[in-house]
Write an enzyme that holds these catalytic residues in place. Structure first.
Site, PDB file in Angstrom:
ATOM      1  N   GLU A 168      29.937  24.528   7.236  1.00 15.34           N
ATOM      2  CA  GLU A 168      29.304  24.396   8.559  1.00 15.34           C
ATOM      3  C   GLU A 168      27.805  24.457   8.311  1.00 15.34           C
ATOM      4  OE1 GLU A 168      30.727  23.673  11.207  1.00 15.34           O
ATOM      5  OE2 GLU A 168      32.806  24.350  10.974  1.00 15.34           O
ATOM      6  N   LYS A 226      31.003  37.294   1.757  1.00 12.88           N
ATOM      7  CA  LYS A 226      29.618  37.651   1.388  1.00 12.88           C
ATOM      8  C   LYS A 226      28.717  37.344   2.583  1.00 12.88           C
ATOM      9  CE  LYS A 226      25.905  36.064   0.114  1.00 12.88           C
ATOM     10  NZ  LYS A 226      24.984  36.949   0.829  1.00 12.88           N
ATOM     11  N   CYS A 271      22.839  26.658  15.096  1.00 10.27           N
ATOM     12  CA  CYS A 271      23.030  25.312  14.558  1.00 10.27           C
ATOM     13  C   CYS A 271      23.301  24.316  15.675  1.00 10.27           C
ATOM     14  CB  CYS A 271      24.150  25.311  13.532  1.00 10.27           C
ATOM     15  SG  CYS A 271      25.646  26.075  14.131  1.00 10.27           S
ATOM     16  N   GLU A 311      15.783  20.428  10.811  1.00 10.84           N
ATOM     17  CA  GLU A 311      16.214  21.608  11.557  1.00 10.84           C
ATOM     18  C   GLU A 311      15.153  22.699  11.411  1.00 10.84           C
ATOM     19  OE1 GLU A 311      19.652  23.867  10.109  1.00 10.84           O
ATOM     20  OE2 GLU A 311      20.365  23.907  12.178  1.00 10.84           O
TER      21      GLU A 311
HETATM   22  P1  NDP Z   1      21.084  30.005   3.409  1.00  8.68           P
HETATM   23  O1  NDP Z   1      21.953  28.804   3.374  1.00  8.68           O
HETATM   24  O2  NDP Z   1      20.276  30.292   2.189  1.00  8.68           O
HETATM   25  O3  NDP Z   1      21.935  31.331   3.692  1.00  8.68           O
HETATM   26  C1  NDP Z   1      23.224  31.351   4.257  1.00  8.68           C
HETATM   27  C2  NDP Z   1      24.139  32.200   3.384  1.00  8.68           C
HETATM   28  O4  NDP Z   1      24.193  31.625   2.072  1.00  8.68           O
HETATM   29  C3  NDP Z   1      23.650  33.641   3.185  1.00  8.68           C
HETATM   30  O5  NDP Z   1      24.766  34.495   3.066  1.00  8.68           O
HETATM   31  C4  NDP Z   1      22.921  33.548   1.859  1.00  8.68           C
HETATM   32  O6  NDP Z   1      22.804  34.778   1.178  1.00  8.68           O
HETATM   33  C5  NDP Z   1      23.827  32.605   1.101  1.00  8.68           C
HETATM   34  N1  NDP Z   1      23.196  31.950  -0.020  1.00  8.68           N
HETATM   35  C6  NDP Z   1      21.890  31.770  -0.289  1.00  8.68           C
HETATM   36  N2  NDP Z   1      21.722  31.094  -1.436  1.00  8.68           N
HETATM   37  C7  NDP Z   1      22.952  30.851  -1.919  1.00  8.68           C
HETATM   38  C8  NDP Z   1      23.441  30.197  -3.068  1.00  8.68           C
HETATM   39  N3  NDP Z   1      22.640  29.639  -3.972  1.00  8.68           N
HETATM   40  N4  NDP Z   1      24.772  30.121  -3.233  1.00  8.68           N
HETATM   41  C9  NDP Z   1      25.609  30.668  -2.348  1.00  8.68           C
HETATM   42  N5  NDP Z   1      25.212  31.310  -1.232  1.00  8.68           N
HETATM   43  C10 NDP Z   1      23.896  31.389  -1.025  1.00  8.68           C
HETATM   44  O7  NDP Z   1      20.161  29.926   4.651  1.00  8.68           O
HETATM   45  P2  NDP Z   1      18.873  30.825   4.952  1.00  8.68           P
HETATM   46  O8  NDP Z   1      19.328  32.156   5.370  1.00  8.68           O
HETATM   47  O9  NDP Z   1      17.905  30.784   3.790  1.00  8.68           O
HETATM   48  O10 NDP Z   1      18.236  30.029   6.144  1.00  8.68           O
HETATM   49  C11 NDP Z   1      17.480  28.860   5.847  1.00  8.68           C
HETATM   50  C12 NDP Z   1      17.758  27.764   6.840  1.00  8.68           C
HETATM   51  O11 NDP Z   1      19.142  27.432   6.827  1.00  8.68           O
HETATM   52  C13 NDP Z   1      17.485  28.101   8.288  1.00  8.68           C
HETATM   53  O12 NDP Z   1      16.153  27.946   8.602  1.00  8.68           O
HETATM   54  C14 NDP Z   1      18.379  27.137   8.990  1.00  8.68           C
HETATM   55  O13 NDP Z   1      17.736  25.876   9.081  1.00  8.68           O
HETATM   56  C15 NDP Z   1      19.570  27.020   8.082  1.00  8.68           C
HETATM   57  N6  NDP Z   1      20.687  27.864   8.546  1.00  8.68           N
HETATM   58  C16 NDP Z   1      21.693  27.287   9.233  1.00  8.68           C
HETATM   59  C17 NDP Z   1      22.716  28.053   9.731  1.00  8.68           C
HETATM   60  C18 NDP Z   1      23.827  27.450  10.509  1.00  8.68           C
HETATM   61  O14 NDP Z   1      24.432  28.129  11.330  1.00  8.68           O
HETATM   62  N7  NDP Z   1      24.174  26.203  10.258  1.00  8.68           N
HETATM   63  C19 NDP Z   1      22.736  29.494   9.568  1.00  8.68           C
HETATM   64  C20 NDP Z   1      21.651  30.017   8.784  1.00  8.68           C
HETATM   65  C21 NDP Z   1      20.671  29.211   8.310  1.00  8.68           C
HETATM   66  P3  NDP Z   1      21.435  35.609   1.261  1.00  8.68           P
HETATM   67  O15 NDP Z   1      21.276  35.963   2.675  1.00  8.68           O
HETATM   68  O16 NDP Z   1      21.678  36.744   0.359  1.00  8.68           O
HETATM   69  O17 NDP Z   1      20.352  34.673   0.783  1.00  8.68           O
END
Ligand code: NDP
Length: 490
Positions: free
Chosen positions: A251, A176, A285, A384
């Protein structure tokens, strides 16, 4: 500038519409126009994909010679490489990263499939000496059906890090991707189809994580969850998966320290601090956003960064010499802007940036931002931000540098700059960090497939890449055999 493309879900080897018929629009962060229309998966589609993945797991794929699975992975890598420009353009159009970064990312994704293509016939159990009457050995078995949830900051690379070791191990996968950037994961599905990956081994279902996450984490046909993203999302998945004791690897975020001692090659360290903090518009990250500088070279490092940033080209990410494109979305832009206000209100000094760069009125562009006079207890040093915001924090002693670096809920990555080998190794030893690089930001290995990637503390659970990732997708079975001919049992 943009042109809307149509994409469907990939379930059981076929591209299909969502059961509901719903779609969603991917907006390009470059100019806010519609880039693609994508089928929107619902729980019914997850059920179909889970059933297909389960059938595939009961079929030939996990039982093939690992070498033969490897040949299919190699074909996937070839298919990615054949379409690298198209995939890189899609990555840039939907995520906003520079085209040079996207091309590197696509090449790295292909390399991940190449690595695991050759890995599986070299990954196996062991024999354990048990004396004359007993034989003992271990078997590596695939963990089963794996749901993989990926973020928007490195979309195809994050997918490759997860899909390649999982399918190489014999698992089947439901991927996903993030809703901001689902397109390149669907192009990966096209590559898998072109490589004749058996139906159901890889399923790709874009859709809203918030609506699908709990269903995935509690699904009876899914054995394991692998997630990259925000800590709170990861924690919610762990809780939801707990009742079934599903395997979970995570991660999560980071607030990585970049420690510069006065005896280092300051010019190199100061210049490298720019891309380490602001590469991918800070949406990484591993971004080294806490720059810990020994007080005597504080001003020199700051000046090097400011001068270097004058040559940092911000703008259209499709142009080959652009260094930094827009943020992925309006909401991410606003998050960064809010953190700038928080930093100012906490008493930090805003040296540069802090807002939209001049001359870029369209798109989610944010200027590289540096704060000084930062105390590590401030929110801009603890949380972050995931944008181009760096905090410079002075220190006086090695002990103080280590204490500041470790005073963080995260422990993903860290850099140390010094010419003193003993000091470098002491700091490496004492940092609470899953990865440390000395006199570099690990850029050579940033896209490497060979070394374990993952964090301590709230940065996650488990290690991706290298042979370590295979631990995430296999169970270890121990077999003990009594080969004696005695008539009594122990
Ligand atoms: P999320 O954790 O919400 O999104 C990452 C993935 O998880 C996406 O595929 C998202 O889907 C999915 N997701 C969202 N909500 C759920 C849920 N309840 N259960 C399962 N999967 C879910 O991060 P965001 O995109 O909202 O980013 C927010 C913050 O997260 C950033 O500002 C950053 O700080 C951090 N982040 C860290 C990353 C890393 O590499 N460690 C990468 C991305 C974000 P969908 O896109 O449909 O919401």
């Amino acid at each position: 500038m943009t042109q809307s493309k149509q994409f469907q879900l990939f379930i059981d080897g076929e591209f299909v519409p969502a059961a509901s018929g719903e779609t969603f629009t991917v907006i390009s962060p470059i100019d806010g126009t519609a880039y693609a229309s994508v089928a929107k998966a619902g729980v019914e589609d997850i059920d179909l994909a889970a059933a297909a993945a389960r059938r595939a797991f009961a079929g030939a794929w996990p039982r093939m010679l690992p070498f033969d699975r490897g040949r299919v992975l190699q074909e996937i890598a070839n298919a990615i490489r054949r379409r690298s420009e198209e995939i890189a353009t899609a990555e840039t159009m939907s995520g906003g990263k520079t085209i040079s970064n996207s091309l590197n990312e696509v090449s790295a994704a292909a390399r991940v499939f190449e690595y695991y293509a050759g890995a599986m016939d070299k990954f196996f159990g062991s024999t354990i000496p048990m004396g004359a009457d007993l034989m003992d050995f271990t078997i590596r078995e695939p963990v089963g059906v794996v749901a993989q949830i990926t973020p928007w900051n490195f979309p195809i690379l994050a997918a490759a890090w997860k899909v390649a070791p999982a399918i190489a191990s014999g698992c089947s996968v439901i991927l996903k991707p993030a809703s901001n950037t689902p397109v390149t994961s669907l192009l990966l599905a096209e590559a898998a189809q072109a490589a004749d990956l058996p139906a159901g081994v890889l399923n790709v279902l874009p859709g809203p994580g918030g609506a699908l996450g709990n269903h995935i984490a509690t699904h009876p046909l899914i054995n394991k969850i692998a997630f990259t993203g925000e800590g709170r999302t990861g924690a919610a998945l762990v809780k939801a998966a707990a009742d079934d004791i599903k395997r979970v690897s995570l991660e999560l975020g980071g607030k990585s320290p970049n420690i510069i001692f006065a005896d280092a090659n300051i010019k190199k360290a100061g210049n490298a601090a720019i891309s380490a903090a602001f590469g991918n518009a800070g949406q990484s990250c591993s971004a080294r956003t806490r720059i810990l500088v020994e007080r005597g070279v504080h001003d020199e490092v700051l000046e090097l960064m400011q001068v270097g940033l004058q040559n940092w080209r911000i703008g259209n990410p499709l142009e080959p010499d652009t260094d930094m494109g827009p943020m992925v979305s309006a909401s991410q832009w606003q998050t960064v802007k809010d953190y700038v206000s928080i930093g100012v209100s906490e008493g930090a000094t805003l040296v540069c940036g802090g807002d939209r760069p001049e001359g870029l009125s369209d798109g989610h562009y944010f200027a590289p931002t540096i704060f000084t006079d930062v105390d590590n207890s401030m929110r801009i040093a603890q949380e972050e931000i995931f944008g181009p915001v760096a905090a410079i924090i002075p220190f006086d002693t090695e002990e103080e540098a280590i204490a500041i670096a470790n005073d963080s809920p995260f422990g993903l990555n860290a850099s140390v700059w010094t010419r003193d080998i003993n000091r470098a190794l002491r700091v490496v030893r004492d940092l609470d960090s899953g990865m440390v690089s000395v006199n570099s930001h690990g850029s050579a290995s940033r896209y490497s497939t060979f070394t374990p990637f993952g964090g301590m503390k709230k940065s996650g659970i488990g290690r991706e890449l290298g042979m370590n990732a295979l631990d995430l997708y296999t169970e270890l079975k121990n077999v003990i055999i009594d080969i004696s001919d005695t008539t009594t049992s122990e």
